[in-house]
Design a protein around this motif. Structure first.
Motif, short mmCIF file in Angstrom:
data_model
loop_
_atom_site.label_atom_id
_atom_site.label_comp_id
_atom_site.label_asym_id
_atom_site.label_seq_id
_atom_site.Cartn_x
_atom_site.Cartn_y
_atom_site.Cartn_z
N THR A 1 60.68 40.89 63.34
CA THR A 1 60.31 41.18 61.95
C THR A 1 59.04 42.02 61.91
OG1 THR A 1 61.22 39.02 61.32
CG2 THR A 1 59.81 40.15 59.72
N ILE A 2 59.06 43.03 61.04
CA ILE A 2 57.85 43.79 60.75
C ILE A 2 57.54 43.65 59.26
CG2 ILE A 2 56.87 46.12 60.55
CD1 ILE A 2 58.14 46.83 63.16
N CYS A 3 56.31 43.34 58.98
CA CYS A 3 55.86 43.20 57.60
C CYS A 3 55.38 44.55 57.09
CB CYS A 3 54.74 42.17 57.52
SG CYS A 3 54.10 41.92 55.85
N THR A 4 55.91 44.99 55.96
CA THR A 4 55.56 46.31 55.43
C THR A 4 54.68 46.24 54.18
OG1 THR A 4 57.60 46.37 54.10
CG2 THR A 4 57.67 47.35 56.32
N GLY A 5 54.43 45.05 53.67
CA GLY A 5 53.62 44.96 52.46
C GLY A 5 52.87 43.65 52.38
N LEU A 6 51.64 43.70 51.90
CA LEU A 6 50.81 42.52 51.71
C LEU A 6 50.26 42.52 50.29
CD1 LEU A 6 48.75 42.82 55.00
CD2 LEU A 6 50.40 41.01 54.53
N ARG A 7 50.12 41.34 49.73
CA ARG A 7 49.47 41.26 48.43
C ARG A 7 47.96 41.32 48.59
NH1 ARG A 7 52.89 36.78 44.95
NH2 ARG A 7 52.33 35.37 46.67
N GLY A 8 47.30 41.84 47.58
CA GLY A 8 45.84 41.80 47.54
C GLY A 8 45.38 40.53 46.86
N ILE A 9 44.08 40.43 46.62
CA ILE A 9 43.57 39.20 46.04
C ILE A 9 42.29 39.45 45.24
CG2 ILE A 9 42.17 38.62 48.06
CD1 ILE A 9 42.96 35.66 47.58
N VAL A 10 42.16 38.72 44.16
CA VAL A 10 40.89 38.57 43.44
C VAL A 10 40.64 37.08 43.36
CG1 VAL A 10 39.73 38.77 41.20
CG2 VAL A 10 41.03 40.71 42.10
N TYR A 11 39.61 36.61 44.02
CA TYR A 11 39.31 35.17 44.09
C TYR A 11 37.94 34.93 43.45
CZ TYR A 11 39.36 30.43 46.08
OH TYR A 11 39.39 29.07 46.24
N GLY A 12 37.90 33.98 42.55
CA GLY A 12 36.63 33.71 41.89
C GLY A 12 36.54 32.30 41.37
N GLU A 13 35.43 32.02 40.72
CA GLU A 13 35.18 30.71 40.11
C GLU A 13 34.98 30.87 38.61
OE1 GLU A 13 33.02 28.22 43.71
OE2 GLU A 13 31.78 29.15 42.15
N LEU A 14 35.62 30.02 37.86
CA LEU A 14 35.45 29.96 36.42
C LEU A 14 34.40 28.89 36.12
CD1 LEU A 14 36.25 30.63 33.49
CD2 LEU A 14 38.12 28.97 33.73
N HIS A 15 33.25 29.30 35.64
CA HIS A 15 32.15 28.39 35.34
C HIS A 15 32.09 28.15 33.83
CE1 HIS A 15 29.87 28.39 39.26
NE2 HIS A 15 30.78 29.33 39.46
N VAL A 16 32.14 26.88 33.44
CA VAL A 16 32.10 26.52 32.03
C VAL A 16 30.93 25.56 31.80
CG1 VAL A 16 33.32 25.44 30.11
CG2 VAL A 16 34.58 26.84 31.76
N GLN A 17 30.11 25.87 30.79
CA GLN A 17 28.95 25.05 30.45
C GLN A 17 29.09 24.53 29.03
OE1 GLN A 17 25.97 24.38 32.38
NE2 GLN A 17 25.59 22.92 30.72
N GLY A 18 28.88 23.23 28.84
CA GLY A 18 28.94 22.63 27.51
C GLY A 18 27.58 22.15 27.08
N ALA A 19 27.39 20.85 27.01
CA ALA A 19 26.11 20.28 26.60
C ALA A 19 25.04 20.49 27.67
CB ALA A 19 26.29 18.79 26.31
N ARG A 20 23.77 20.15 27.32
CA ARG A 20 22.70 20.31 28.29
C ARG A 20 22.84 19.35 29.46
NH1 ARG A 20 19.69 20.63 23.54
NH2 ARG A 20 19.19 18.40 23.71
N GLN A 21 23.40 18.16 29.20
CA GLN A 21 23.55 17.15 30.22
C GLN A 21 24.83 16.36 29.96
OE1 GLN A 21 20.71 16.82 27.99
NE2 GLN A 21 22.12 15.69 26.65
N ASP A 22 25.26 15.57 30.96
CA ASP A 22 26.43 14.72 30.77
C ASP A 22 26.19 13.76 29.60
OD1 ASP A 22 27.41 15.95 32.99
OD2 ASP A 22 27.31 14.20 34.31
#
Length: 360
Positions: free
Chosen positions: A97-118
């Protein structure tokens, strides 16, 4: 998890015809094929039939930033006609087998901030925003239950596979039920309606959630509304999608989907473009012929749903094709406990690379 390994992950152990170890197939074992092929030719002939440069790095799983800098800063030292990469798999045992195509990637973190403290959910529940709920709302605004990504413009530049690729994929020996039971192990397959498994895993972009951090996750109960939460998210890209453009689209979509009471930002961790090579390329054709001679069967062509960032960099920075001669198997447990490499494939891979170098 370490306790799921049947033998120590960093002490290679042979059981039957397989060697078990972390990286046995992805990608220490396959890299060793290339090294041993060159060693054999040097011992036998005292010289190589072609000029060879080895480029080995160990940061692929964390973005490969160092190798990216090297390619951009010192291209004359790496000038070549083609790159040979043993970091893919055979479609089925015994099938070259020969692979002719690869997917690319965008990897990140989704940061969500609510109140000042728990906050205490009994005192503030119903009035205070909950970042974990906000992550759930944002994620479901980006992708629906059928696996279709809802980000505006996300699919605009997606290139369809060629008729020749569709024909080649249709000839592959594939049993969807066996794939479900032996490789996936869930109750059913999921994904965009109207597309085959090959299309969904090789030629369609995807969005996956890899982990969510926030709040109380220990044993027992704790009624806390977390002040912040983080989700790790990746987008696999296909031919003609640009990572920088996709990143902007994701960030804009996150901003539009953010509910009241919280702030949310998508922070990039790493990105790499997709890659696609023409099976008619002479370097690909000679590899296919070498593998046919060794395996005694016609070489098949497939794509991979994974990403190998260096392949896209070779394409963009050095303007050379990558020959993906892979000798792993679908059940090698990459990135998982009890990863293995089938030892007969090592021998077949070694012979294939030697014949390929002799053909060039």
């Amino acid at each position: 998890p370490l306790d799921e390994w049947l033998s120590p992950p960093f002490e290679p152990t042979v059981r039957g015809d397989d060697v078990f170890a972390r990286g046995a197939s992805d990608d220490k074992g396959q890299t060793w094929i290339l090294v041993k092929a060159v060693e054999y030719l040097m011992k036998r002939d005292g010289r190589l039939p072609v000029n060879v440069k080895f480029l080995i790095e160990g940061e692929e799983e964390s973005g490969g930033e160092s190798i990216e800098g090297l390619l951009r800063e010192r291209p004359p030292e790496l000038a070549s006609d083609a790159a040979v990469v043993c970091d893919s798999e055979m479609f089925a045992p015994g099938l070259p087998t020969i692979c002719t195509g690869l997917r690319g990637i965008v990897y990140g973190e989704l940061h969500v901030q609510g109140a000042r403290q728990d906050l205490h959910s009994g005192v503030y529940g119903g009035a205070a925003p909950n970042p974990l709920m906000a992550i759930a709302e944002i994620v479901t605004a980006l992708k629906n239950r059928d696996g279709h990504i809802l980000i505006p413009g996300f699919y605009d530049s997606v290139a369809k596979p060629s008729p020749e690729e569709y024909e080649a994929w249709a000839s592959l020996p594939f049993d969807e039920q066996a794939y479900l039971e032996k490789e996936v192990g869930s109750t059913c397959l999921t994904g965009e309606p109207g597309f085959t498994v090959f299309e969904r895993t090789w030629a369609r972009p995807t969005m996956e959630i890899h982990g969510i951090r926030g709040g109380f996750v220990g044993e027992g109960a704790k009624t806390v509304i977390p002040a912040r939460a983080v989700a790790k998210i990746s987008f696999r890209l296909v031919a003609d999608q640009d990572p920088s453009r996709v990143l902007r689209q994701v960030q804009q979509a996150v901003e539009a989907a953010t509910p009241a009471g919280v702030t949310a930002e998508f922070h990039l961790l790493h990105a790499a473009g997709p890659s696609l090579v023409d099976p008619a390329n002479p370097f690909i054709r000679k590899a296919a012929l070498a593998m046919e001679e060794v395996f005694g069967r016609k070489t098949v062509y497939m794509r991979s749903g994974g990403s190998i960032p260096i392949v896209g960099l070779f394409q963009d920075e050095l303007r050379i094709p990558s020959v993906l001669m892979g000798f792993g198997l679908p059940d090698d447990n990459l990135h998982s406990p009890n990863e293995k490499f089938h030892l007969p494939n090592f021998a077949l891979g070694l012979d294939s690379v030697i014949r390929y170098l002799e053909r060039l």
